[in-house]
Write a protein that holds these residues in place. Sequence first.
Motif, PDB file in Angstrom:
ATOM      1  N   UNK A  40       0.833  -1.193   0.000  1.00 12.21           N
ATOM      2  CA  UNK A  40       0.000   0.000   0.000  1.00 12.21           C
ATOM      3  C   UNK A  40       0.865   1.240   0.000  1.00 12.21           C
ATOM      4  N   UNK A  41       0.304   2.381  -0.419  1.00  9.51           N
ATOM      5  CA  UNK A  41       1.075   3.607  -0.558  1.00  9.51           C
ATOM      6  C   UNK A  41       1.493   4.169   0.794  1.00  9.51           C
ATOM      7  N   UNK A  42       0.668   3.994   1.832  1.00  6.31           N
ATOM      8  CA  UNK A  42       0.980   4.517   3.144  1.00  6.31           C
ATOM      9  C   UNK A  42       0.883   3.405   4.184  1.00  6.31           C
ATOM     10  N   UNK A  43       1.616   3.555   5.292  1.00  5.14           N
ATOM     11  CA  UNK A  43       1.546   2.518   6.319  1.00  5.14           C
ATOM     12  C   UNK A  43       0.126   2.395   6.874  1.00  5.14           C
ATOM     13  N   UNK A  44      -0.304   1.169   7.088  1.00  9.61           N
ATOM     14  CA  UNK A  44      -1.606   0.999   7.726  1.00  9.61           C
ATOM     15  C   UNK A  44      -1.390   0.589   9.175  1.00  9.61           C
ATOM     16  N   UNK A  45      -2.381   0.834  10.002  1.00 12.89           N
ATOM     17  CA  UNK A  45      -2.247   0.616  11.440  1.00 12.89           C
ATOM     18  C   UNK A  45      -1.935  -0.833  11.782  1.00 12.89           C
ATOM     19  N   UNK A  46      -2.513  -1.765  11.047  1.00 13.80           N
ATOM     20  CA  UNK A  46      -2.283  -3.189  11.320  1.00 13.80           C
ATOM     21  C   UNK A  46      -0.835  -3.567  11.085  1.00 13.80           C
ATOM     22  N   UNK A  47      -0.249  -3.070   9.988  1.00 16.27           N
ATOM     23  CA  UNK A  47       1.146  -3.362   9.672  1.00 16.27           C
ATOM     24  C   UNK A  47       2.078  -2.764  10.707  1.00 16.27           C
ATOM     25  N   UNK A  48       1.854  -1.500  11.036  1.00 11.33           N
ATOM     26  CA  UNK A  48       2.701  -0.829  12.028  1.00 11.33           C
ATOM     27  C   UNK A  48       2.634  -1.563  13.365  1.00 11.33           C
ATOM     28  N   UNK A  49       1.434  -1.974  13.768  1.00 14.09           N
ATOM     29  CA  UNK A  49       1.270  -2.673  15.047  1.00 14.09           C
ATOM     30  C   UNK A  49       1.995  -4.008  15.049  1.00 14.09           C
ATOM     31  N   UNK A  50       1.951  -4.730  13.925  1.00 21.66           N
ATOM     32  CA  UNK A  50       2.619  -6.030  13.835  1.00 21.66           C
ATOM     33  C   UNK A  50       4.137  -5.870  13.948  1.00 21.66           C
TER      34      UNK A  50
END
Length: 291
Positions: A40-50
Amino acid sequence: MTYRSRTAFRVVGALLTGAVLGGTAACTAGGAAGDRSGASARPDATTVAAVQRAATKGAGLNSLSYRVSGKVPGQGAVKGKASFSLRPRVVEMRMTASGGLQEGEFSVRLVRDAVYVGGGEQAAVVLGGKHWLKLAMTDQGAGGFGGMQRQADQDPAAQASLLPGSDDVRKVGEETVDGARTTHYAGVVDVAKAAKAAKKPTGKRSSGAERRTKVIEQYQELGVSELKLDLWVGPGDRTVKFRQRARATQGPLDISIRFLDVNKPVTVQAPPASDTVDPEAKLKGASRRLG
């Protein structure tokens, strides 16, 4: 200091540089950090949390063993195995360097307040038949070895903890690493921005934050402005593999790490005194003789 002693410091110093830098990363990995296909173009909350969960778990490690390989600025290719423990603080690295200024096998051991550097028969040629050079961790004037305290305290888990701060951290996909099912994450870290964030007052600093600050300082000393990081996370949010790439002042940095034993006892013994050259002891002896 005699010519032989100066030569010993230069030879073993070059070996130590490769070992210390190699100890901060590991095996070559697929999937470039700059490859954004399927991301995805920007970080998503799920990815950052993982990624943050993996970094937090890594920050809680007291000991780790790992395989390392890659390219070190000014030293060529390095590979080997290392183990470290924070409490008690001990480190042992066995490395092989090729294609750089110094080639061959060498070892580094950190025991209490001393660093021991061994270069096998190559070191024995310039150390009067002995195979190890002993350096005090707090010695700021030993032929360019100042800062050993800062370097020896670094660890791969602390380096991986920089990824959650990336502006474009993203999930690359699911991959199998040595039979383990993992999720591959990647991102680019601005070192100056990371350094600025690390200096912000946040109350009582954790040991993880201090270790991360030391890692950032090392990158700055190498002249690195941008880091490409890859992280492979397995079951239980455990880091399985980590890779870092950058352009340093002396050339490209591309090192990866394959995490092995986690939180298992690490025992490191100092080399025999009879096979060790201790410049500090020699200087003290000379001072006593000279009054």
